[in-house]
Design a protein around this motif. Structure first.
Motif, PDB file in Angstrom:
ATOM      1  N   ILE B 175     -96.915 -17.644 107.634  1.00 28.72           N
ATOM      2  CA  ILE B 175     -96.064 -19.029 107.394  1.00 28.72           C
ATOM      3  C   ILE B 175     -96.909 -19.257 106.020  1.00 28.72           C
ATOM      4  CG2 ILE B 175     -95.273 -21.110 107.630  1.00 28.72           C
ATOM      5  CD1 ILE B 175     -94.579 -20.373 110.482  1.00 28.72           C
ATOM      6  N   SER B 178     -96.642 -17.008 103.247  1.00 33.57           N
ATOM      7  CA  SER B 178     -95.265 -17.062 102.627  1.00 33.57           C
ATOM      8  C   SER B 178     -94.948 -18.409 101.756  1.00 33.57           C
ATOM      9  CB  SER B 178     -94.033 -17.057 103.724  1.00 33.57           C
ATOM     10  OG  SER B 178     -94.235 -16.080 104.625  1.00 33.57           O
ATOM     11  N   PHE B 179     -95.408 -19.494 102.086  1.00 30.15           N
ATOM     12  CA  PHE B 179     -95.390 -20.564 101.337  1.00 30.15           C
ATOM     13  C   PHE B 179     -96.236 -20.486  99.945  1.00 30.15           C
ATOM     14  CE2 PHE B 179     -94.597 -24.569 104.176  1.00 30.15           C
ATOM     15  CZ  PHE B 179     -93.355 -23.979 104.775  1.00 30.15           C
ATOM     16  N   LEU B 181     -96.511 -17.491  98.594  1.00 33.99           N
ATOM     17  CA  LEU B 181     -95.593 -16.892  97.823  1.00 33.99           C
ATOM     18  C   LEU B 181     -94.571 -17.461  97.153  1.00 33.99           C
ATOM     19  CD1 LEU B 181     -94.885 -13.832  97.194  1.00 33.99           C
ATOM     20  CD2 LEU B 181     -93.371 -13.848  99.299  1.00 33.99           C
ATOM     21  N   ILE B 182     -93.842 -18.358  97.984  1.00 33.61           N
ATOM     22  CA  ILE B 182     -92.739 -19.380  97.503  1.00 33.61           C
ATOM     23  C   ILE B 182     -93.249 -20.158  96.287  1.00 33.61           C
ATOM     24  CG2 ILE B 182     -91.266 -21.218  97.858  1.00 33.61           C
ATOM     25  CD1 ILE B 182     -91.333 -20.511 100.701  1.00 33.61           C
ATOM     26  N   PHE B 223     -95.779 -26.339  97.920  1.00 31.46           N
ATOM     27  CA  PHE B 223     -95.804 -25.146  98.829  1.00 31.46           C
ATOM     28  C   PHE B 223     -97.322 -24.593  98.925  1.00 31.46           C
ATOM     29  CE2 PHE B 223     -91.038 -24.989  98.354  1.00 31.46           C
ATOM     30  CZ  PHE B 223     -90.905 -24.784 100.023  1.00 31.46           C
TER      31      PHE B 223
END
Lengths: 495, 501, 138
Positions: B175, B178-179, B181-182, B223
């Motif tokens: 997670i 991914s954050f 990545l965002i 993010f």
């Protein structure tokens, strides 16, 4: 690293510690090394007396710790020299005493004695580091080294009581120094950009009156080794250590490191002038006065001999804290002299307490009746130590008290004068009864159940214990008649 | 191009190829020897790179000769050089140490795979430090993370709880990534570039043109901060860490504690300062207050919970939570001294915590457990190991003469001179709490009677003690001779804060 | 109609949140991992929609392509290919660990595993302090 006299002096006990570790398996050699190191150290330090009294300041740059201004450096000045002289001189006799005491009680080969002598040498190393430090950072570093190197000595017995006391010991000393002393040090660094000990202080004009008061409180309370109330509990607790440890460390090296630190900070960081102008020391002075009176009262209620001496030490240390807080020339002179005077008096008292324990296995004052007839020399020396601690002539303690009183008068503070006088009376009340009971009291007879106090057949303390007692007691006497060299150094320090 | 010009790439290529080839090294001691030589070679390269960067300044390397900002660029500045040397150096020491622990924890027929993962994890960590491309950083982060999840799970042979710890770490870590990545995606949307230096330039131009940042950039920052917070175990996002450190094979815990979290913090430094820039509006109050609160929470909570632990590894893991708090605290106030302190603490804490986790490794190898109840009387039977723990522990407290003191000094003087009194008090209270949790162990080691189950235990072998004392000795060395590191960290801090250099 | 005009972003957010919810709310580890997959798929959509250029064609340039052709931005697509590979690997590692958990614990329910661990920790030396510490550790 520059190899000048201060560095050599500093490294001597460290070198000694290594040798002690190497000779650990042969007790006679090990203790011989300890004694040799102590004598050698004293000679090295004594050789600096002439130059320093003549105005020289032997110095050495050890290592650049964190960059410009934040270095480990040594500089010998009068105040530090007094402290170093006292500590190294008494180390010689304390080592003699240690040998007698430890062998009588535990035998030469008992466990942990090598560790004991190593830690002792390490503690002296740290004490010298404090005495000779040229800046606050060096002082802080050695201050912490002293705390940690004495921890194994306090917990020497390795039993439950020892390690509980060790916990309080470390807890109070480390947390006060971390929370307050370190804060004050860094704050000073942020305010002034320097930490070097400078005559007249470094904070003049750099800090407001409020900041000065806050800094003074942080410095004085942060130096937990002064045993200023409410951070005094570690000292009575440290009494679980073997008596030679209590004698040298908790009457001389460690606690004097505390009061030396506050004197030094008052003179060379805060600045006497600045302190007086801003009234920075007022809060601390009242705490010290409170400590003097309360510690004396508490001392009276102790039946354990070492505990009574410990509370007496707390009170006596606060004389010096008070002197530093008042910040007049006479008071600083008196405080510096009291470092030496109280050291001689109190170490004599502790030596006697240890001799009584090692010979008669008695720790309580109520059990001491008549012991003076069995151990006349020991108890006579105890009387000398007690009189010097009280501050009566013809013993050294009289001089330092004289200057302390003069200091309170110079500061026009009658309240503190009264405190000093009242506490002297209290000193008499809790110290003099002990030799009186010992000489004129009745020896405790076997109690009704026949087991409780069998009157042990014993004579004087062992020779190796007796010699140091006699030497320090004579020292108390000599310091009254020849206080000149001490006074000159102290006065130099105060100017 | 000369050999030295290729160093930034070689430092990554050596462990990468080494990791892949490790699969073919068979069994016995060969995989370990292979891993040792690969890490040593990497470390030598890193040292050379370090000396080049400190004398000649920042090195850049265009991968495949595609010029930045189109191609991926490796950028090694002072901070990267410090972290690369640190990671590869500690990896070398820990690899040398690891043999006995790994032989005990990992089945003999999987040693080659273990060391393969081990080297790939190191590759990822080094790559993160060297890359100058935001998306590349994400990929390398995932390379290191995925291998580390697997390494943690390999603790299952001794304790099955390693498995839930690993899956928990995996979910939280993914997670976090991914954050990140965002966040990187939004940054690309706003600027059209992924190169860090280019990003910074574009962002600065945008802010000057628009008089502030648009919402895309703000979202991206949020993010990335949360994602990195997860990765570096910043309170309250630390929950994966204690279990992972406790149940992973001892050697893996040491590697993780000393390097992985430090690289996480490095990423935070990179994004905060290099990409967004220190004059970026969000790091001013009230936004920075959130970061400060998290850091203070980390210091107090981590230290307090550490006091109550029953296992040494777990105690040290919570202590890491607290120490990460110190580092983030220094970052959050944007003051040169404080940032210097943070950078110093990255290095110093890596040395101390690495050394301490190696102590845990020795203890676990000898006793088969790192429970505090098993440590009674250890001071007499394993004197050198115990002494190493005491010295490392003093460093955690920040006693003068240890490296921990130096970093704390700078952190505190930064906090005080920027007027952050409450934060300074938190740091000090944290040190006192550290004193309590360290001394609790010291008392057990030296004062508690020996555990009858481990009556026959003797001192660890030299090949284990040597690495322990290398790290602990270095932490002492940097505690006394810290003028060099301080100057270096100060330079790195000034570069990050954009004050010349 | 700005809100509707950005519907692709709405879709990505919704998909992501569905995945995120599954990660948090499900106790079954496989379902958690599926949730993680959905969550990451949402991010793929974000990247892909980022590369869209209105009216642009697929970024394939052949010999006959006129020089002024409008292309979609290929870079996000390339990036997300990498991310897809990463996500796939994560999935593989996660499932491998879950298989092992099933073998060693006989269950893949997170709360069951947590309970078993706690019982195991308490069995040798029951101590309320350590149980509390476990609680904090989560």
């Amino acid at each position: 690293m520059e190899l000048t006299l201060p560095t050599i002096a500093l490294l001597t006990p460290l070198f000694g510690a290594i040798l002690i570790a190497l000779t650990g398996r042969r007790p006679d050699l090990r203790e011989g090394v300890t004694l040799l190191t102590a004598v050698g150290l004293f000679l090295i330090i004594a050789s600096m007396w002439g130059p320093v009294a003549g105005g020289e300041r032997p110095s050495a740059h050890l290592v650049e710790l964190m960059g410009p201004g934040l270095t480990l450096a040594l500089e010998v000045e009068p105040l530090g020299l007094i402290y170093a002289l006292v500590a190294s001189f008494l180390w010689i006799f304390n080592s003699v005493y240690s040998i007698g005491y430890m062998r009588t009680l535990y035998g030469a080969r008992s466990e942990g004695q090598t560790r004991y002598y190593i830690c002792f040498a390490a503690a002296i190393f740290a004490a010298l580091g404090i005495a000779f430090s040229a800046n606050l950072l060096t002082l802080f570093l050695f201050y912490e080294v002293l705390t940690f190197s004495t921890y194994p000595l306090v917990t020497h017995a390795r039993n439950e009581a020892a390690f509980r006391s060790g916990r309080i010991y470390l807890g109070i000393l480390v947390s006060t120094s971390t929370l307050f002393l370190l804060t004050a040090t860094i704050w000073t660094w942020v305010l002034t950009g320097t930490l070097d000990f400078t005559e007249g202080g470094i904070l003049a004009g750099k800090a407001s009156a409020g900041t000065m008061v806050a800094l003074t409180c942080l410095f004085f309370f942060g130096t937990g080794k002064t045993a200023l109330m409410p951070f005094h509990l570690w000292l009575p607790n440290a009494m679980v250590a073997p008596t030679p440890v209590s004698a040298l460390l908790h009457a001389v090296a460690v606690v004097k490191a505390g009061v030396f630190t506050v004197l030094k900070i008052a003179v060379a960081i805060l600045g006497l002038e600045t302190m007086r102008q801003t009234g920075a020391g007022d809060v601390v002075a009242w705490f010290a006065a409170f400590t003097i009176i309360v510690a004396s009262l508490l001392a009276m209620s102790q039946d354990n001999l070492k505990a009574r001496l410990a509370y007496s030490t707390i009170g006596q240390l606060s004389y010096i804290v008070l002197a530093a807080a008042i910040a007049t020339k006479s008071s600083i002179t008196g405080g510096a002299m009291h470092i030496a005077m109280h050291a001689f008096g109190k170490i004599t008292l502790f030596f006697c307490a240890g001799a009584i324990y090692a010979t008669a296995h008695k720790t309580k004052i109520s059990e001491l009746g008549g012991i003076g007839r069995r151990m006349p020399i020991t108890m006579l020396c105890f009387l000398v130590g007690a009189l010097s601690t009280i501050g009566l002539p013809p013993f050294g303690g009289a001089w330092s008290k004289w200057f302390l009183v003069q200091g309170t008068i110079e500061a026009h503070d009658i309240a503190f004068l009264v405190v000093l006088l009242v506490s002297s009376l209290l000193n008499i009340a809790y110290l003099l009864p002990i030799p009186l009971v010992a000489f004129f009291g009745r020896e405790p007879q076997a109690a009704a159940d026949g087991e409780e106090h069998p009157p042990a057949e014993h004579g004087e303390a062992p020779l190796l214990c007796r010699i140091p007692i006699i030497v320090t007691a004579i020292g108390c006497l000599l310091l009254f008649f020849w206080p000149r060299f001490l006074h000159d150094l102290a006065a130099l320090a105060a100017n | 191009m000369s050999f030295a010009d290729h160093l930034p790439l070689l430092v990554l290529l050596v462990p990468l190829l080494g990791g892949v080839l490790s699969v073919f090294t068979g069994g016995g001691r060969v995989p370990w020897l292979w891993a040792c030589s690969v890490t040593l070679l990497t470390f030598l390269g890193a040292l050379e790179l370090f000396s080049i960067v400190t004398t000649a300044g920042t090195r850049t390397y265009a991968l495949g000769d595609w010029p930045a900002p189109w191609g991926i660029e490796l950028v090694v500045d002072t901070l990267s050089a410090i972290v690369i040397t640190l990671v590869s150096g500690i990896a070398t020491v820990v690899t040398f140490f690891a043999r006995r622990n790994v032989e005990k924890d990992i089945p003999a027929d999987r040693l080659n795979f273990f060391y393969s993962l081990w080297l790939l994890a190191i590759t990822g960590l080094l790559g993160i430090t060297a890359t100058g491309d935001a998306f590349n950083l994400y990929v390398l982060l995932e390379i290191s993370s995925l291998t580390i999840y697997a390494l943690v799970a390999m603790g299952k042979e001794t304790d099955r709880r390693a498995l839930p710890a690993a899956i928990n770490y995996l979910v939280m870590g993914s997670i976090g990534a991914s954050f990140l990545l965002i966040g990187v995606g939004y940054l690309y949307m706003a600027t059209g570039t992924l190169n860090m230096a280019d990003l910074h330039e574009t962002l600065t131009l945008m802010r000057e043109a628009e008089g502030g940042f648009n919402r895309t950039v703000l979202t991206s920052f949020a993010f990335i901060t949360v994602g990195l917070g997860l990765k570096m175990a910043l309170f309250p996002l630390h929950t994966w860490m204690p279990n992972a450190y406790t149940y992973a094979p001892a050697a893996v815990s040491a590697l993780l504690a000393a390097t992985a979290t430090k690289v996480g913090i490095y990423m935070a430094f990179r994004f905060t300062f290099t990409v967004f820039g220190s004059d970026f509006g969000f790091l001013q109050p009230p936004n920075s207050t959130v970061l400060m609160a998290c850091a203070c929470g980390a210091v107090l909570f981590g230290s307090y919970v550490a006091i109550r632990q029953r296992s040494l590894a777990r105690l040290l893991a919570y202590s890491s939570v607290a120490q990460i708090g110190y580092i983030v605290l220094g970052l959050s106030v944007l003051q040169t001294d404080a940032v210097t302190g943070s950078i110093l603490h990255i290095v110093n804490h890596a040395l101390m915590k690495g050394g301490l986790f190696l102590v845990v490794g020795v203890v676990a190898w000898r006793l088969g457990s790192s429970d505090l109840s098993a440590l009674g009387g250890l001071g007499r039977r394993m004197p050198l190991t115990s002494a190493a723990f005491v010295v490392g522990g003093l460093g955690l407290i920040g006693v003068p003469g240890t490296a921990g003191f130096v970093s704390k000094w700078y952190l505190l003087s930064g906090l005080l001179s920027s007027g952050h009194w409450p934060l300074a008090v938190t740091v000090l209270i944290g040190s006192v709490l550290a004193g309590i949790y360290v001394w609790r162990v010291v008392e057990i080691i030296y004062f508690r009677p020996p555990d009858p189950r481990h009556a026959e235990v003797s001192e660890g072998p030299v090949t284990m003690l040597l690495p322990v004392w290398i790290l602990i000795g270095l932490s002492l060395w940097f505690g006394v001779h810290s003028a060099g590191p301080v100057a270096l960290a100060g330079e790195a801090a000034r570069t990050l804060l954009g004050q010349g250099g | 109609m700005e809100l509707l005009g950005t519907y692709n972003y709405w879709v990505y957010v919704v998909i992501m949140m569905i995945g995120f919810y599954a990660v948090i709310a499900r106790h079954n580890l496989v379902k958690k991992v599926i949730g993680l997959g959905i969550f990451q798929t949402g991010i793929f959509l974000l990247y892909i929609s980022m590369g869209v250029v209105r009216g642009g064609s697929a970024p394939v340039r052949g010999p006959g392509t006129p020089p002024d052709t409008l292309f979609a931005n290929p870079l996000p697509h390339v990036l997300i290919l990498t991310a897809i590979v990463v996500s796939l690997s994560t999935m593989a590692v996660a499932l491998a660990i879950i298989v092992n958990i099933q073998r060693r614990y006989g269950t893949i329910e997170a709360d069951e595993i947590h309970r078993m661990d706690r019982e195991e920790a308490e069995a040798p030396a029951p101590s309320p302090v350590s149980a509390g510490a476990e609680e904090v550790a989560g």
